[in-house]
Design a protein around this motif. Structure first.
Motif, PDB file in Angstrom:
ATOM      1  N   GLY A 180     -77.619  62.818  40.926  1.00 42.87           N
ATOM      2  CA  GLY A 180     -78.387  62.515  39.722  1.00 42.87           C
ATOM      3  C   GLY A 180     -79.560  63.457  39.557  1.00 42.87           C
ATOM      4  N   LEU A 181     -80.051  63.559  38.343  1.00 40.33           N
ATOM      5  CA  LEU A 181     -81.212  64.397  38.046  1.00 40.33           C
ATOM      6  C   LEU A 181     -82.188  63.586  37.191  1.00 40.33           C
ATOM      7  CD1 LEU A 181     -82.413  67.232  38.397  1.00 40.33           C
ATOM      8  CD2 LEU A 181     -81.287  67.903  36.273  1.00 40.33           C
ATOM      9  N   PHE A 182     -83.369  63.321  37.750  1.00 40.89           N
ATOM     10  CA  PHE A 182     -84.387  62.524  37.063  1.00 40.89           C
ATOM     11  C   PHE A 182     -85.654  63.363  36.959  1.00 40.89           C
ATOM     12  CE2 PHE A 182     -81.417  59.731  39.113  1.00 40.89           C
ATOM     13  CZ  PHE A 182     -81.195  58.712  38.196  1.00 40.89           C
ATOM     14  N   ILE A 183     -86.063  63.666  35.750  1.00 43.35           N
ATOM     15  CA  ILE A 183     -87.170  64.588  35.521  1.00 43.35           C
ATOM     16  C   ILE A 183     -88.253  63.929  34.675  1.00 43.35           C
ATOM     17  CG2 ILE A 183     -87.861  66.808  34.575  1.00 43.35           C
ATOM     18  CD1 ILE A 183     -86.028  67.147  36.927  1.00 43.35           C
ATOM     19  N   GLY A 184     -89.487  63.995  35.140  1.00 38.79           N
ATOM     20  CA  GLY A 184     -90.607  63.573  34.316  1.00 38.79           C
ATOM     21  C   GLY A 184     -91.009  64.712  33.401  1.00 38.79           C
ATOM     22  N   CYS A 185     -90.782  64.584  32.118  1.00 39.36           N
ATOM     23  CA  CYS A 185     -91.057  65.677  31.181  1.00 39.36           C
ATOM     24  C   CYS A 185     -91.339  65.119  29.792  1.00 39.36           C
ATOM     25  CB  CYS A 185     -89.893  66.666  31.126  1.00 39.36           C
ATOM     26  SG  CYS A 185     -88.304  65.938  30.673  1.00 39.36           S
ATOM     27  N   GLN A 186     -91.882  65.973  28.944  1.00 39.77           N
ATOM     28  CA  GLN A 186     -92.195  65.579  27.582  1.00 39.77           C
ATOM     29  C   GLN A 186     -91.151  66.110  26.615  1.00 39.77           C
ATOM     30  OE1 GLN A 186     -96.214  67.232  27.307  1.00 39.77           O
ATOM     31  NE2 GLN A 186     -97.014  65.158  27.174  1.00 39.77           N
ATOM     32  N   THR A 235     -87.459  67.870  20.058  1.00 36.29           N
ATOM     33  CA  THR A 235     -86.259  67.808  20.896  1.00 36.29           C
ATOM     34  C   THR A 235     -86.441  66.732  21.949  1.00 36.29           C
ATOM     35  OG1 THR A 235     -87.119  69.503  22.395  1.00 36.29           O
ATOM     36  CG2 THR A 235     -85.775  70.244  20.541  1.00 36.29           C
ATOM     37  N   SER A 236     -85.366  66.088  22.337  1.00 37.58           N
ATOM     38  CA  SER A 236     -85.410  64.982  23.284  1.00 37.58           C
ATOM     39  C   SER A 236     -85.894  65.447  24.650  1.00 37.58           C
ATOM     40  CB  SER A 236     -84.015  64.360  23.401  1.00 37.58           C
ATOM     41  OG  SER A 236     -83.965  63.471  24.493  1.00 37.58           O
ATOM     42  N   SER A 237     -86.592  64.544  25.366  1.00 38.27           N
ATOM     43  CA  SER A 237     -87.022  64.840  26.737  1.00 38.27           C
ATOM     44  C   SER A 237     -85.833  64.952  27.680  1.00 38.27           C
ATOM     45  CB  SER A 237     -87.982  63.761  27.234  1.00 38.27           C
ATOM     46  OG  SER A 237     -87.352  62.485  27.207  1.00 38.27           O
ATOM     47  N   VAL A 263     -87.667  61.533  31.688  1.00 36.54           N
ATOM     48  CA  VAL A 263     -88.544  60.368  31.624  1.00 36.54           C
ATOM     49  C   VAL A 263     -89.882  60.790  31.025  1.00 36.54           C
ATOM     50  CG1 VAL A 263     -89.723  58.578  32.946  1.00 36.54           C
ATOM     51  CG2 VAL A 263     -87.452  59.359  33.655  1.00 36.54           C
ATOM     52  N   ASP A 264     -90.255  60.174  29.926  1.00 36.53           N
ATOM     53  CA  ASP A 264     -91.520  60.498  29.278  1.00 36.53           C
ATOM     54  C   ASP A 264     -92.368  59.242  29.147  1.00 36.53           C
ATOM     55  OD1 ASP A 264     -93.626  61.454  27.853  1.00 36.53           O
ATOM     56  OD2 ASP A 264     -92.485  62.099  26.094  1.00 36.53           O
ATOM     57  N   SER A 309     -97.626  58.986  33.813  1.00 36.69           N
ATOM     58  CA  SER A 309     -96.881  58.393  34.931  1.00 36.69           C
ATOM     59  C   SER A 309     -95.427  58.862  34.979  1.00 36.69           C
ATOM     60  CB  SER A 309     -96.915  56.866  34.829  1.00 36.69           C
ATOM     61  OG  SER A 309     -96.291  56.435  33.623  1.00 36.69           O
ATOM     62  N   SER A 310     -95.075  59.885  34.208  1.00 31.42           N
ATOM     63  CA  SER A 310     -93.670  60.297  34.081  1.00 31.42           C
ATOM     64  C   SER A 310     -93.015  60.606  35.425  1.00 31.42           C
ATOM     65  CB  SER A 310     -93.568  61.519  33.163  1.00 31.42           C
ATOM     66  OG  SER A 310     -93.984  61.219  31.859  1.00 31.42           O
ATOM     67  N   SER A 311     -93.689  61.386  36.269  1.00 32.40           N
ATOM     68  CA  SER A 311     -93.096  61.784  37.552  1.00 32.40           C
ATOM     69  C   SER A 311     -92.868  60.587  38.459  1.00 32.40           C
ATOM     70  CB  SER A 311     -93.984  62.818  38.246  1.00 32.40           C
ATOM     71  OG  SER A 311     -94.059  64.005  37.496  1.00 32.40           O
ATOM     72  N   LEU A 312     -93.846  59.666  38.513  1.00 36.32           N
ATOM     73  CA  LEU A 312     -93.707  58.481  39.363  1.00 36.32           C
ATOM     74  C   LEU A 312     -92.570  57.588  38.867  1.00 36.32           C
ATOM     75  CD1 LEU A 312     -97.443  57.503  40.002  1.00 36.32           C
ATOM     76  CD2 LEU A 312     -95.834  58.534  41.614  1.00 36.32           C
TER      77      LEU A 312
END
Length: 220
Positions: free
Chosen positions: A156-162, A171-173, A193-194, A198-201
């Motif tokens: 899986g790939l989970f990224i905290g981004c805007q 454009t979608s995060s 995840v935006d 707290s996006s990264s956490l």
């Protein structure tokens, strides 16, 4: 429908009198309870972080970042916003309390062809997206894996981004993480995840949950 407590009581006695008279508990059986406990215990298993990569204000890598922490270096500096946005050029001076910034620099070469991005499209790649792809690759290498070896795996790939902006369009995060999952041929969840600060956490929390729920074998 039952409009009074007595009518509810009468319904319970009528429907469940045999269970009540035999003193049998109403609820899950013992085996179901034991399975629930086992699943809860499994969720408490330790999860290791085995690879890291990052870039921060005045720190192009984790070693410099750590040294900045050791030295208590303040990496937030006074900044003139008019240098990056001509629309901010005005005769009126901006308040001093907002003229501060911890800024990432685009001081490392990004090779779009390495990530199968056409030169014509590379002009639209934002700093956030180029850093994301670069550091996902480096993070996997730091963990001791060949990134290409993960192709076809349930990673899986989970990224905290805007969310990004291009020519007035939002454009979608999820766009940048999805691009990287596609490039690496990862078959696990791919999610941007935006939640602002707290996006990264939250992204890490979702990654741990995905492992515990069997949605992926390993996250990045």
């Amino acid at each position: 429908m039952h409009s009074t407590i007595n009518s509810i009581l009468a319904h319970i006695i009528e429907e469940h009198s045999e269970v009540l008279l035999n003193n049998k508990p109403i609820g899950p059986d013992k085996a179901e309870v034991e399975n629930t406990i086992k699943r809860a215990a499994k969720k408490d298993e330790l999860i290791a972080v085995i690879g890291m990569s990052g870039q921060f204000p005045q720190a192009d890598n984790l070693d410099i970042f750590w040294q900045n922490l050791v030295e208590s270096k303040d990496c937030v500096n006074n900044f003139d916003w008019t240098h990056i946005d001509s629309e901010l050029s005005t005769s009126q001076q901006l308040p001093n309390d907002i003229n501060w910034l911890g800024r990432l620099e685009r001081n490392q070469d990004f090779d779009p062809l390495f990530f199968n991005i056409a030169p014509a499209e590379s002009d639209r790649i934002t700093l956030q997206e180029s850093l994301l792809m670069t550091h996902v690759w480096q993070c996997i290498e730091d963990a001791g894996y060949d990134p290409k070896s993960l192709g076809g795996s349930n990673t899986g790939l989970f990224i905290g981004c805007q969310a990004g902006y291009y020519e007035g369009l939002i454009t979608s995060s999820a766009y940048a993480p999805n691009r990287m999952s596609y490039f690496l041929d990862l078959h696990g969840p791919s999610e941007g995840v935006d939640t602002t600060c707290s996006s990264s956490l939250v992204a890490i929390h979702k990654a741990v949950q995905a492992i515990q729920n069997g949605e992926c074998d390993q996250p990045s």
